[in-house]
Scaffold this motif. Sequence first.
Motif, PDB file in Angstrom:
ATOM      1  N   SER A 122       0.837  -1.198   0.000  1.00  0.00           N
ATOM      2  CA  SER A 122       0.000   0.000   0.000  1.00  0.00           C
ATOM      3  C   SER A 122       0.872   1.247   0.000  1.00  0.00           C
ATOM      4  CB  SER A 122      -0.920   0.015   1.228  1.00  0.00           C
ATOM      5  OG  SER A 122      -0.150   0.064   2.420  1.00  0.00           O
ATOM      6  N   LEU A 123       0.269   2.374  -0.361  1.00  0.00           N
ATOM      7  CA  LEU A 123       0.990   3.657  -0.332  1.00  0.00           C
ATOM      8  C   LEU A 123       0.007   4.817  -0.386  1.00  0.00           C
ATOM      9  CD1 LEU A 123       0.852   4.946  -3.428  1.00  0.00           C
ATOM     10  CD2 LEU A 123       2.688   3.340  -3.868  1.00  0.00           C
ATOM     11  N   GLN A 124       0.525   5.973   0.017  1.00  0.00           N
ATOM     12  CA  GLN A 124      -0.173   7.242  -0.164  1.00  0.00           C
ATOM     13  C   GLN A 124       0.624   8.046  -1.183  1.00  0.00           C
ATOM     14  OE1 GLN A 124      -3.004   8.237   1.278  1.00  0.00           O
ATOM     15  NE2 GLN A 124      -3.032   7.870   3.480  1.00  0.00           N
ATOM     16  N   ALA A 125      -0.065   8.876  -1.969  1.00  0.00           N
ATOM     17  CA  ALA A 125       0.641   9.690  -2.949  1.00  0.00           C
ATOM     18  C   ALA A 125      -0.040  11.045  -3.096  1.00  0.00           C
ATOM     19  CB  ALA A 125       0.708   8.983  -4.297  1.00  0.00           C
ATOM     20  N   LYS A 126       0.772  12.045  -3.382  1.00  0.00           N
ATOM     21  CA  LYS A 126       0.291  13.393  -3.653  1.00  0.00           C
ATOM     22  C   LYS A 126       0.782  13.787  -5.039  1.00  0.00           C
ATOM     23  CE  LYS A 126      -1.297  17.596  -2.558  1.00  0.00           C
ATOM     24  NZ  LYS A 126      -2.685  17.916  -2.145  1.00  0.00           N
ATOM     25  N   MET A 127      -0.155  14.058  -5.949  1.00  0.00           N
ATOM     26  CA  MET A 127       0.216  14.428  -7.308  1.00  0.00           C
ATOM     27  C   MET A 127       0.030  15.922  -7.518  1.00  0.00           C
ATOM     28  SD  MET A 127      -1.374  13.065 -10.932  1.00  0.00           S
ATOM     29  CE  MET A 127      -2.909  13.983 -10.721  1.00  0.00           C
ATOM     30  N   ASN A 128       0.996  16.523  -8.217  1.00  0.00           N
ATOM     31  CA  ASN A 128       0.896  17.919  -8.626  1.00  0.00           C
ATOM     32  C   ASN A 128       1.232  18.019 -10.114  1.00  0.00           C
ATOM     33  OD1 ASN A 128       0.576  19.948  -6.182  1.00  0.00           O
ATOM     34  ND2 ASN A 128       1.884  18.280  -5.489  1.00  0.00           N
ATOM     35  N   MET A 129       0.309  18.546 -10.893  1.00  0.00           N
ATOM     36  CA  MET A 129       0.561  18.794 -12.310  1.00  0.00           C
ATOM     37  C   MET A 129       0.484  20.302 -12.534  1.00  0.00           C
ATOM     38  SD  MET A 129      -1.362  15.708 -14.353  1.00  0.00           S
ATOM     39  CE  MET A 129      -3.033  16.106 -13.861  1.00  0.00           C
ATOM     40  N   ASP A 130       1.586  20.876 -12.977  1.00  0.00           N
ATOM     41  CA  ASP A 130       1.666  22.319 -13.185  1.00  0.00           C
ATOM     42  C   ASP A 130       1.949  22.618 -14.650  1.00  0.00           C
ATOM     43  OD1 ASP A 130       1.468  23.278 -10.357  1.00  0.00           O
ATOM     44  OD2 ASP A 130       3.265  22.047 -10.155  1.00  0.00           O
ATOM     45  N   VAL A 131       1.120  23.478 -15.231  1.00  0.00           N
ATOM     46  CA  VAL A 131       1.275  23.859 -16.629  1.00  0.00           C
ATOM     47  C   VAL A 131       1.285  25.377 -16.744  1.00  0.00           C
ATOM     48  CG1 VAL A 131       0.299  23.761 -18.946  1.00  0.00           C
ATOM     49  CG2 VAL A 131       0.132  21.776 -17.449  1.00  0.00           C
ATOM     50  N   ASN A 132       2.266  25.887 -17.473  1.00  0.00           N
ATOM     51  CA  ASN A 132       2.336  27.315 -17.762  1.00  0.00           C
ATOM     52  C   ASN A 132       2.450  27.489 -19.267  1.00  0.00           C
ATOM     53  OD1 ASN A 132       2.674  28.867 -15.034  1.00  0.00           O
ATOM     54  ND2 ASN A 132       3.974  27.052 -14.854  1.00  0.00           N
ATOM     55  N   MET A 133       1.499  28.231 -19.846  1.00  0.00           N
ATOM     56  CA  MET A 133       1.459  28.423 -21.289  1.00  0.00           C
ATOM     57  C   MET A 133       1.237  29.895 -21.613  1.00  0.00           C
ATOM     58  SD  MET A 133      -0.904  25.282 -22.691  1.00  0.00           S
ATOM     59  CE  MET A 133      -2.370  25.927 -21.870  1.00  0.00           C
ATOM     60  N   THR A 134       1.651  30.254 -22.822  1.00  0.00           N
ATOM     61  CA  THR A 134       1.310  31.559 -23.376  1.00  0.00           C
ATOM     62  C   THR A 134       0.496  31.329 -24.633  1.00  0.00           C
ATOM     63  OG1 THR A 134       3.346  32.577 -22.548  1.00  0.00           O
ATOM     64  CG2 THR A 134       2.191  33.726 -24.316  1.00  0.00           C
ATOM     65  N   MET A 135      -0.690  31.923 -24.679  1.00  0.00           N
ATOM     66  CA  MET A 135      -1.567  31.796 -25.845  1.00  0.00           C
ATOM     67  C   MET A 135      -1.841  33.195 -26.371  1.00  0.00           C
ATOM     68  SD  MET A 135      -4.098  28.796 -24.412  1.00  0.00           S
ATOM     69  CE  MET A 135      -4.378  29.694 -22.898  1.00  0.00           C
ATOM     70  N   GLY A 136      -1.266  33.498 -27.524  1.00  0.00           N
ATOM     71  CA  GLY A 136      -1.327  34.861 -28.019  1.00  0.00           C
ATOM     72  C   GLY A 136      -0.532  35.748 -27.079  1.00  0.00           C
ATOM     73  N   THR A 137      -1.197  36.704 -26.463  1.00  0.00           N
ATOM     74  CA  THR A 137      -0.531  37.580 -25.494  1.00  0.00           C
ATOM     75  C   THR A 137      -0.916  37.233 -24.062  1.00  0.00           C
ATOM     76  OG1 THR A 137      -2.335  39.198 -25.681  1.00  0.00           O
ATOM     77  CG2 THR A 137      -0.437  39.478 -27.150  1.00  0.00           C
TER      78      THR A 137
END
Length: 281
Positions: A44-59
């Motif tokens: 068994s296990l515990q887990a913490k997920m973090n997904m981080d996205v940084n984008m530029t769309m146009g300005t």
Amino acid sequence: MKHRLQYSLFAFTLLLSLSGCSSKQQNTGALIETAQTKMSQITSLQAKMNMDVNMTMGTEKVATTTTADITAFIKPLKMKVEAASHMEGSTAKDTIMEMYLQENNGTLDLYTNTGTGWLHTQGDKEKLGQFEVYDNMLSYLSAIENPVNKGSEKVGSVSTQRVEGILKGEVMKKIVEESGILSSATSMGLSKEDLQKIYDETGGLPITLWIGEDGLVYQYKTDISKLMQVIMEKTLALMGIDNTKNENSLSVEGATITMTCSEFNSVKEFDIPKEVLDTKK
């Protein structure tokens, strides 16, 4: 604004489908082999997920963070997941999802709630994507190429060895397939040849593993920035959107999935609420 919303929803969908050793430098191959053995033995296990996205769309700058708290028992498989996604600067409510899963005689019963009530379906582990921490971790350990030990680092209070490498081949293809983007992209004309070009152009996914003194993997991080950029560009082209124009330009500055694990073999048992189990298929 319309394109901004399209891009944001597209990126969020991609992400959701698409998530330590002694202070002495050890032989990297032996370190990974030990981790494979130790991780294959956990219950068994515990887990913490973090997904981080940084984008530029146009300005415009768009930053999205998705988190998930995962509790998992391995055999038989039983999981509890609480996930949330937030777009920086958005006035919309965060997207929140609850999930329970349990294995019964080889069948997986999946219960999900995104705020409109519980839904009961049956399926297989492939549909879990990044939430299936255990199988993903074993897959990454067996497939990592050109691993390099970068020395000791701490994950919380745990001393680990940081190992960096690349994921290619079938593992990378599985990540793409689990993302869900192929179903819409292929319907728009993306061929097997186009898909292979995407794999070739990406050149592999960078991955970092933090392996503890006990051989357990306390954290891993995959960098999907380049993969996400290529897939989005190809799919937007199939949608007829010219992203070379300034107002349609798109750049993925960063996209990472980090999974931090703890409570190996000591997770407290939980019960799936009766009202959830009573949900009809």
